[in-house]
Structures are given as structure tokens and as C-alpha cells.
Scaffold this motif. Structure first.
Motif, PDB file in Angstrom:
ATOM      1  N   GLU A   1       2.276   1.191 -13.236  1.00  0.00           N
ATOM      2  CA  GLU A   1       0.810   1.180 -13.199  1.00  0.00           C
ATOM      3  C   GLU A   1       0.279   0.117 -12.239  1.00  0.00           C
ATOM      4  OE1 GLU A   1      -0.302   0.575 -17.233  1.00  0.00           O
ATOM      5  OE2 GLU A   1       0.405   2.552 -17.905  1.00  0.00           O
ATOM      6  N   ASP A   2       1.031  -0.988 -12.101  1.00  0.00           N
ATOM      7  CA  ASP A   2       0.628  -2.072 -11.198  1.00  0.00           C
ATOM      8  C   ASP A   2       1.122  -1.856  -9.771  1.00  0.00           C
ATOM      9  OD1 ASP A   2      -0.573  -3.327 -13.323  1.00  0.00           O
ATOM     10  OD2 ASP A   2       1.145  -4.628 -13.765  1.00  0.00           O
ATOM     11  N   ALA A   3       1.720  -0.695  -9.512  1.00  0.00           N
ATOM     12  CA  ALA A   3       2.225  -0.338  -8.177  1.00  0.00           C
ATOM     13  C   ALA A   3       3.333  -1.271  -7.700  1.00  0.00           C
ATOM     14  CB  ALA A   3       1.098  -0.300  -7.151  1.00  0.00           C
TER      15      ALA A   3
ATOM     16  N   ARG B   1       0.729  -0.200  -3.162  1.00  0.00           N
ATOM     17  CA  ARG B   1      -0.679  -0.429  -3.500  1.00  0.00           C
ATOM     18  C   ARG B   1      -1.614   0.331  -2.573  1.00  0.00           C
ATOM     19  NH1 ARG B   1       0.793  -6.561  -4.328  1.00  0.00           N
ATOM     20  NH2 ARG B   1       1.467  -6.493  -6.512  1.00  0.00           N
TER      21      ARG B   1
ATOM     22  N   TYR C   1       7.671   2.988  -8.542  1.00  0.00           N
ATOM     23  CA  TYR C   1       7.079   4.313  -8.736  1.00  0.00           C
ATOM     24  C   TYR C   1       8.099   5.226  -9.408  1.00  0.00           C
ATOM     25  CZ  TYR C   1       9.697   6.560  -4.893  1.00  0.00           C
ATOM     26  OH  TYR C   1      10.685   7.084  -4.090  1.00  0.00           O
TER      27      TYR C   1
ATOM     28  N   THR D   1      -1.940   4.362  -4.133  1.00  0.00           N
ATOM     29  CA  THR D   1      -2.307   4.622  -5.527  1.00  0.00           C
ATOM     30  C   THR D   1      -3.119   5.899  -5.697  1.00  0.00           C
ATOM     31  OG1 THR D   1      -4.213   3.139  -5.261  1.00  0.00           O
ATOM     32  CG2 THR D   1      -2.199   2.203  -6.210  1.00  0.00           C
ATOM     33  N   ASP D   2      -3.714   6.394  -4.615  1.00  0.00           N
ATOM     34  CA  ASP D   2      -4.502   7.617  -4.714  1.00  0.00           C
ATOM     35  C   ASP D   2      -3.655   8.865  -4.523  1.00  0.00           C
ATOM     36  OD1 ASP D   2      -4.073   6.764  -2.070  1.00  0.00           O
ATOM     37  OD2 ASP D   2      -5.717   8.022  -1.329  1.00  0.00           O
TER      38      ASP D   2
ATOM     39  N   SER E   1       2.605  11.326  -7.407  1.00  0.00           N
ATOM     40  CA  SER E   1       3.948  10.756  -7.293  1.00  0.00           C
ATOM     41  C   SER E   1       4.851  11.565  -6.364  1.00  0.00           C
ATOM     42  CB  SER E   1       4.584  10.650  -8.679  1.00  0.00           C
ATOM     43  OG  SER E   1       4.705  11.929  -9.293  1.00  0.00           O
TER      44      SER E   1
END
Length: 207
Positions: free
Chosen positions: A95-97, A131, A100, A134-135, A138
Motif C-alpha cells: 500500500e505504501d508502494a 510511487r 508490488y 500508484t495509478d 498491478s
């Protein structure tokens, strides 16, 4: 992942091949430059060829230093000691990048971690790139990492970031070795630049 790989003829040789190439190149240069300059050039040529082709023990060590192409369950990441985290902390790291994961092949749910990202020095280099992703889903994140890039002489961004080739790659060219031998911050910067140059990123900038 199926990198497009062409095994160079260098595998046939070692030192005898180096000597043959030095001789052939020297003959080609004989009518082109004077003897003194040719000797200087050929010393550089011999050094480069020996470094690339003449040390089978170095090639063996290189094979042992490859990146894994496998996927790991979250429990396997923890059990193998790849991170000093609990499973819940590993999920928060995603979640914090910092890492992955992808959905396991053939399944609709679940998490699988591409193993390459836990190989040193990747964990300390990965987050600044992730980071900026994130958009993305996966699957697209993983595709970016494992797709060969022309600017990297067919290496993938994962290999360039790690400074290590995937274990599935048959051989490395001199140009590819040059990419992998760059300093960690240079490799990281080139991967970030490659991400920014993707068509989807370019269109975002334009819009």
C-alpha cells in the motif's frame, strides 16, 4: 516473462576466441592507421575482449547472481526471510508502494509477489519508481518491469534497476553488461526516465 534473447557467439570461446578476434581486427586496421596508433588501439581492444569473453569463471559467477523469475505467496516471502516483516506489514508495504504484487495466474483473487523485487539492491531502489505508478493496475506495473526496452539494449527495467539479469536470460552482450554495471542511482534514474517516456505518461503530460 519471455525476454527476447539472442545468445552471442562469445560462448564458443574464452581466451582462444579473444586471440582470434584481436588478430582479425589488427589485420583490418593494418592499412588504416600507423603501427604506433594501432598498437595502442589493439591494447584497448584486447582488454575489452578479455573482460567480456575471456573469463569463464566470471560468467559462471554472473549466472549465479541472476534475478529469479518466480512468484511467491506472501507466506513464502516471510518464510524465506526476504523481508523482516509480518504478513500484515508486507501488505502495508504494498500500500505504501515499497513492493508490488499481482493476482496469481489463473485466479480471480489473491496476491503473488514477483520474487525479483526482493533481491538486493532492489528494495532500496524500488519505492521511488513504484510511487509514480500508484495509478496503474498491478498487471500494468508488472508488465512495465518485465518488458524488454530498446533503450536498454533489450534488458527489462527490472534488470536495469537491480543491476542483475533474469535467470531466464541466456547470455549478456557487452552493451547489456554496461547498463548493469552503472551506479545504482544512475540505473534508478534511467528506469524513472523510461517510465516517464511511456506513451500513457506522455499523453497524461499533454492533457
Amino acid at each position: 516473462m519471455t525476454p527476447r534473447i539472442h545468445e552471442p557467439f562469445a560462448k564458443r570461446g574464452g581466451i582462444p576466441l579473444v586471440e582470434k578476434l584481436v588478430h582479425d581486427i589488427d589485420e583490418q586496421l593494418e592499412q588504416t592507421i600507423d603501427a604506433g596508433e594501432r598498437a595502442r588501439v589493439m591494447a584497448i581492444v584486447r582488454q575489452c575482449l578479455t573482460a567480456t569473453l575471456g573469463r569463464p569463471e566470471s560468467r559462471a559467477a554472473d549466472v549465479e547472481n541472476r534475478l529469479a523469475v518466480s512468484y511467491l505467496k506472501p507466506s513464502e516471502v516471510i518464510a524465506q526471510g526476504l523481508v523482516a516483516m509480518s504478513q500484515a506489514t508486507l501488505y502495508r508495504a504494498v500500500e505504501d508502494a515499497r513492493f508490488y504484487c499481482v493476482t496469481p495466474r489463473g485466479k480471480a483473487i489473491g496476491r503473488a509477489f514477483p520474487a525479483w523485487q526482493f533481491a538486493p539492491p532492489v528494495p532500496e531502489l524500488l519505492a521511488p519508481v513504484l510511487r509514480q505508478m500508484t495509478d496503474l493496475p498491478s498487471s500494468e506495473i508488472h508488465a512495465f518491469w518485465v518488458t524488454p526496452v530498446d533503450a536498454f539494449d533489450d534488458l527489462t527495467p527490472a534488470e536495469v534497476l537491480a543491476g542483475r539479469a533474469f535467470e531466464s536470460r541466456v547470455a549478456l552482450s557487452a552493451a547489456q553488461r554496461g547498463h548493469l554495471a552503472q551506479a545504482a542511482n544512475e540505473r534508478q534514474g534511467r528506469v524513472i526516465a523510461q517510465l516517464a517516456a511511456l506513451p500513457s505518461r506522455s499523453s497524461d503530460l499533454i492533457s
